[in-house]
Design an enzyme around this catalytic site. Sequence first.
Site, PDB file in Angstrom:
ATOM      1  N   GLU A   7       0.849  -1.203   0.000  1.00 34.91           N
ATOM      2  CA  GLU A   7       0.000   0.000   0.000  1.00 34.91           C
ATOM      3  C   GLU A   7       0.885   1.255   0.000  1.00 34.91           C
ATOM      4  O   GLU A   7       0.724   2.139  -0.842  1.00 34.91           O
ATOM      5  CB  GLU A   7      -0.934   0.007   1.217  1.00 34.91           C
ATOM      6  CG  GLU A   7      -2.068  -1.013   1.104  1.00 34.91           C
ATOM      7  CD  GLU A   7      -3.089  -0.905   2.231  1.00 34.91           C
ATOM      8  OE1 GLU A   7      -2.950  -0.040   3.113  1.00 34.91           O
ATOM      9  OE2 GLU A   7      -4.050  -1.715   2.231  1.00 34.91           O
ATOM     10  N   HIS A  58     -26.650  -3.195 -14.014  1.00 29.55           N
ATOM     11  CA  HIS A  58     -25.754  -3.122 -15.158  1.00 29.55           C
ATOM     12  C   HIS A  58     -25.608  -1.680 -15.597  1.00 29.55           C
ATOM     13  O   HIS A  58     -26.616  -0.974 -15.677  1.00 29.55           O
ATOM     14  CB  HIS A  58     -26.319  -3.949 -16.320  1.00 29.55           C
ATOM     15  CG  HIS A  58     -25.494  -3.828 -17.562  1.00 29.55           C
ATOM     16  ND1 HIS A  58     -24.279  -4.461 -17.705  1.00 29.55           N
ATOM     17  CD2 HIS A  58     -25.696  -3.128 -18.721  1.00 29.55           C
ATOM     18  CE1 HIS A  58     -23.771  -4.177 -18.901  1.00 29.55           C
ATOM     19  NE2 HIS A  58     -24.611  -3.371 -19.538  1.00 29.55           N
TER      20      HIS A  58
HETATM   21  P1  FAD Z   1      -4.978   0.056  18.083  1.00 30.09           P
HETATM   22  O1  FAD Z   1      -5.680   0.697  16.963  1.00 30.09           O
HETATM   23  O2  FAD Z   1      -3.513  -0.180  17.938  1.00 30.09           O
HETATM   24  O3  FAD Z   1      -5.251   0.965  19.351  1.00 30.09           O
HETATM   25  C1  FAD Z   1      -4.670   0.731  20.572  1.00 30.09           C
HETATM   26  C2  FAD Z   1      -4.687   1.998  21.379  1.00 30.09           C
HETATM   27  O4  FAD Z   1      -4.350   1.686  22.721  1.00 30.09           O
HETATM   28  C3  FAD Z   1      -3.682   3.044  20.918  1.00 30.09           C
HETATM   29  O5  FAD Z   1      -4.311   4.282  20.731  1.00 30.09           O
HETATM   30  C4  FAD Z   1      -2.676   3.107  22.053  1.00 30.09           C
HETATM   31  O6  FAD Z   1      -2.120   4.398  22.237  1.00 30.09           O
HETATM   32  C5  FAD Z   1      -3.531   2.726  23.245  1.00 30.09           C
HETATM   33  N1  FAD Z   1      -2.794   2.177  24.375  1.00 30.09           N
HETATM   34  C6  FAD Z   1      -1.833   1.216  24.368  1.00 30.09           C
HETATM   35  N2  FAD Z   1      -1.444   0.941  25.628  1.00 30.09           N
HETATM   36  C7  FAD Z   1      -2.155   1.765  26.441  1.00 30.09           C
HETATM   37  C8  FAD Z   1      -2.206   1.956  27.836  1.00 30.09           C
HETATM   38  N3  FAD Z   1      -1.455   1.233  28.673  1.00 30.09           N
HETATM   39  N4  FAD Z   1      -3.044   2.890  28.321  1.00 30.09           N
HETATM   40  C9  FAD Z   1      -3.831   3.626  27.507  1.00 30.09           C
HETATM   41  N5  FAD Z   1      -3.832   3.468  26.176  1.00 30.09           N
HETATM   42  C10 FAD Z   1      -3.015   2.555  25.648  1.00 30.09           C
HETATM   43  N6  FAD Z   1      -6.646  -2.555   9.277  1.00 30.09           N
HETATM   44  C11 FAD Z   1      -7.734  -2.642   8.495  1.00 30.09           C
HETATM   45  O7  FAD Z   1      -8.674  -3.367   8.839  1.00 30.09           O
HETATM   46  N7  FAD Z   1      -7.833  -1.931   7.337  1.00 30.09           N
HETATM   47  C12 FAD Z   1      -6.826  -1.123   6.896  1.00 30.09           C
HETATM   48  O8  FAD Z   1      -6.939  -0.515   5.845  1.00 30.09           O
HETATM   49  C13 FAD Z   1      -5.665  -1.028   7.693  1.00 30.09           C
HETATM   50  N8  FAD Z   1      -4.640  -0.252   7.311  1.00 30.09           N
HETATM   51  C14 FAD Z   1      -3.544  -0.140   8.113  1.00 30.09           C
HETATM   52  C15 FAD Z   1      -2.493   0.666   7.673  1.00 30.09           C
HETATM   53  C16 FAD Z   1      -1.353   0.798   8.451  1.00 30.09           C
HETATM   54  C17 FAD Z   1      -0.220   1.673   7.973  1.00 30.09           C
HETATM   55  C18 FAD Z   1      -1.280   0.121   9.715  1.00 30.09           C
HETATM   56  C19 FAD Z   1      -0.075   0.289  10.585  1.00 30.09           C
HETATM   57  C20 FAD Z   1      -2.319  -0.689  10.143  1.00 30.09           C
HETATM   58  C21 FAD Z   1      -3.447  -0.830   9.334  1.00 30.09           C
HETATM   59  N9  FAD Z   1      -4.508  -1.658   9.714  1.00 30.09           N
HETATM   60  C22 FAD Z   1      -5.610  -1.772   8.909  1.00 30.09           C
HETATM   61  C23 FAD Z   1      -4.487  -2.421  10.975  1.00 30.09           C
HETATM   62  C24 FAD Z   1      -5.311  -1.685  12.039  1.00 30.09           C
HETATM   63  O9  FAD Z   1      -4.790  -0.397  12.229  1.00 30.09           O
HETATM   64  C25 FAD Z   1      -5.292  -2.468  13.343  1.00 30.09           C
HETATM   65  O10 FAD Z   1      -5.682  -3.800  13.114  1.00 30.09           O
HETATM   66  C26 FAD Z   1      -6.240  -1.830  14.349  1.00 30.09           C
HETATM   67  O11 FAD Z   1      -5.883  -0.493  14.601  1.00 30.09           O
HETATM   68  C27 FAD Z   1      -6.257  -2.622  15.667  1.00 30.09           C
HETATM   69  O12 FAD Z   1      -7.128  -2.000  16.549  1.00 30.09           O
HETATM   70  P2  FAD Z   1      -6.957  -2.120  18.132  1.00 30.09           P
HETATM   71  O13 FAD Z   1      -8.126  -1.380  18.695  1.00 30.09           O
HETATM   72  O14 FAD Z   1      -6.740  -3.516  18.516  1.00 30.09           O
HETATM   73  O15 FAD Z   1      -5.610  -1.354  18.488  1.00 30.09           O
HETATM   74  P1  NAD Z   2       2.307  -8.447   6.823  1.00 25.23           P
HETATM   75  O1  NAD Z   2       2.304  -9.588   7.740  1.00 25.23           O
HETATM   76  O2  NAD Z   2       1.121  -8.151   5.993  1.00 25.23           O
HETATM   77  O3  NAD Z   2       3.513  -8.607   5.788  1.00 25.23           O
HETATM   78  C1  NAD Z   2       4.831  -8.753   6.188  1.00 25.23           C
HETATM   79  C2  NAD Z   2       5.613  -9.328   5.025  1.00 25.23           C
HETATM   80  O4  NAD Z   2       6.977  -9.267   5.361  1.00 25.23           O
HETATM   81  C3  NAD Z   2       5.280 -10.802   4.747  1.00 25.23           C
HETATM   82  O5  NAD Z   2       5.066 -10.970   3.375  1.00 25.23           O
HETATM   83  C4  NAD Z   2       6.523 -11.539   5.243  1.00 25.23           C
HETATM   84  O6  NAD Z   2       6.778 -12.711   4.516  1.00 25.23           O
HETATM   85  C5  NAD Z   2       7.593 -10.490   5.024  1.00 25.23           C
HETATM   86  N1  NAD Z   2       8.763 -10.616   5.877  1.00 25.23           N
HETATM   87  C6  NAD Z   2       8.798 -10.951   7.195  1.00 25.23           C
HETATM   88  N2  NAD Z   2      10.085 -10.924   7.643  1.00 25.23           N
HETATM   89  C7  NAD Z   2      10.848 -10.534   6.583  1.00 25.23           C
HETATM   90  C8  NAD Z   2      12.234 -10.302   6.409  1.00 25.23           C
HETATM   91  N3  NAD Z   2      13.091 -10.468   7.425  1.00 25.23           N
HETATM   92  N4  NAD Z   2      12.677  -9.928   5.190  1.00 25.23           N
HETATM   93  C9  NAD Z   2      11.811  -9.749   4.149  1.00 25.23           C
HETATM   94  N5  NAD Z   2      10.485  -9.960   4.267  1.00 25.23           N
HETATM   95  C10 NAD Z   2      10.011 -10.326   5.469  1.00 25.23           C
HETATM   96  O7  NAD Z   2       2.727  -7.197   7.731  1.00 25.23           O
HETATM   97  P2  NAD Z   2       2.683  -5.642   7.436  1.00 25.23           P
HETATM   98  O8  NAD Z   2       2.566  -5.370   5.992  1.00 25.23           O
HETATM   99  O9  NAD Z   2       3.814  -5.066   8.206  1.00 25.23           O
HETATM  100  O10 NAD Z   2       1.321  -5.237   8.139  1.00 25.23           O
HETATM  101  C11 NAD Z   2       1.134  -5.450   9.560  1.00 25.23           C
HETATM  102  C12 NAD Z   2      -0.292  -5.695   9.904  1.00 25.23           C
HETATM  103  O11 NAD Z   2      -1.083  -4.545   9.679  1.00 25.23           O
HETATM  104  C13 NAD Z   2      -0.867  -6.814   9.100  1.00 25.23           C
HETATM  105  O12 NAD Z   2      -1.211  -7.852   9.981  1.00 25.23           O
HETATM  106  C14 NAD Z   2      -2.092  -6.289   8.443  1.00 25.23           C
HETATM  107  O13 NAD Z   2      -3.189  -7.094   8.681  1.00 25.23           O
HETATM  108  C15 NAD Z   2      -2.301  -4.903   9.060  1.00 25.23           C
HETATM  109  N6  NAD Z   2      -2.599  -3.994   7.945  1.00 25.23           N
HETATM  110  C16 NAD Z   2      -3.766  -4.170   7.279  1.00 25.23           C
HETATM  111  C17 NAD Z   2      -4.058  -3.375   6.181  1.00 25.23           C
HETATM  112  C18 NAD Z   2      -5.327  -3.597   5.445  1.00 25.23           C
HETATM  113  O14 NAD Z   2      -6.210  -4.250   5.980  1.00 25.23           O
HETATM  114  N7  NAD Z   2      -5.477  -3.077   4.231  1.00 25.23           N
HETATM  115  C19 NAD Z   2      -3.163  -2.415   5.762  1.00 25.23           C
HETATM  116  C20 NAD Z   2      -1.978  -2.280   6.449  1.00 25.23           C
HETATM  117  C21 NAD Z   2      -1.716  -3.080   7.556  1.00 25.23           C
END
Ligand code: FAD
Ligand code: NAD
Length: 467
Positions: free
Chosen positions: A187, A445
Amino acid sequence: MKYDVTVIGSGPGGYVAAIRCAQLGLKTAIIEKYNVLGGTCLNVGCIPSKALLDSSEHYHNAAHSFKTHGIELENLQVNMEQMIKRKGEVVKSNNDGIAFLMKKNKIDTYYGLGSFVNKNTIKITDAEGKEQQIETDKTIIATGSKPTALPFLPIDKKRIITSTEALTLTEVPKNLIVIGGGVIGLELGSVYARLGAKVQVIEYMDAIIPTMDRGLGKELQRVLKKTLGFEFFFNHKVTGATNEGEVVKVTAENPKGETVMFEGDYVLVSVGRKPYTEGLGLENAGVQMGERGMIAVNDHLETNVPGIYAIGDVVRGAMLAHKAEEEGVLVAEQLVGQKPHINYNLIPGVVYTWPEVAGVGFTEEQLKEQGRAYKSGSFPFKASGRAKASGDTDGFVKVLADKETDEILGVHMIGPRIADLIAEAVTAMEFRASAEDVARMSHAHPTFAEAMKEACLAATENRAIHI
Ligand code: FAD
Ligand code: NAD
């Protein structure tokens, strides 16, 4: 203060859990470490990445496909500052939206680090170090996850970065090296490739997005190479990286065991995420950890300590926002005696590249492994009238159905707007529809959704109309 439920963490798991608890009449508090709500997803994940994906897609289309539509542009330029500013505004309006929802539902919001003093007492330490304690009957831990780093490749947050820094770059990299060909790498790699960066992906496995149906990764790889010039290096083991100022040198071991060198101005490390429990004081409440830093929970998402639950990225399962949300709702409803259920097999996975990629249910590889008799029907977007009109003819929809009963077992798609189209597959599968059931439903469609109907027709005695 004394609460029925306290939620620690305000990501999609935590804030949704809090709202559902409040809806069900429970006196609810939420604690967030940072001074904004929304967690990873809203602040440094789903939302900002999609804002940049949309902006960069507009630029790429303006630069490469507007001409074929008869639209001529001159002096097209990227204004990175504005793109990042807009992303910030999108995030802020969502932050404000969640703060509003907390108020609307009469949920008390505490900003500070939450940590257990004991099973029923939680200490909150704010940014200035000021402490207060609240009492709670039940607790839902929703503390999420953080990026994983490779032990031999420290993140310097300047040139060797994670997704968090990649969402706030002030310039377009010339050559972005992506370590890990998973969701984040593809992405965010797409964002910068669309804006002009050369993107090289170094992947440990033999395919990108290796956990999804293998056909999807193959097609995505082909299209990213063709449209954005991505280069892929599979079966490569990264061994180190050095920041030499303007340039980072990455070393890796290729499949022949030779050391190869990559040079870029930025390196994005996207090799997965790890559960986050630092500072939670789990030991004070007696909560046991599971494998790989996760909190151990049973089928009801309850930890070994009765009354303490954990949801989202901090527990087993896919690290997805919508999975965290479903778990938040499940715990809240259980607390008032309801008997909710989550079908984990029907949580869809989506990659927001272009074309988009999505899958739900069993992959072809899983069905083969189970020895289950299945049939498959596919429909390519190049045969779709709607896709031809928009110029988005890459990709396909593939439907896997039980050979005997015709029940849909898996749907895997790559193509235009299929992040939204996958919802039809989830609905059909939740109701245990057969491929023929969907094939007999009218689809407007011309739409991209017709590809789902046609793939179901193809799975039903090869009856697709347009191929
Ligand atoms: P989080 O969203 O990580 O929230 C946890 C919160 O807890 C944080 O705000 C943190 O500050 C707080 N916290 C931690 N410890 C404490 C504490 N001790 N006291 C108080 N607060 C605390 N998922 C999708 O489904 N679709 C996507 O398109 C997607 N895109 C992503 C893109 C990126 C770049 C990344 C990094 C992730 C993406 N994900 C996506 C994954 C998604 O963000 C996570 O799966 C999701 O946020 C998990 O939700 P959560 O509520 O478990 O935790
Ligand atoms: P990921 O698990 O999707 O991909 C990690 C990739 O890195 C894998 O293909 C793995 O084989 C490779 N890899 C692992 N160790 C490596 C190494 N030493 N050298 C080279 N390649 C290596 O993890 P991510 O892309 O970091 O995303 C993290 C999490 O965030 C995922 O679990 C995903 O579900 C979530 N996320 C979700 C979305 C979405 O839903 N569109 C978008 C972003 C992130």
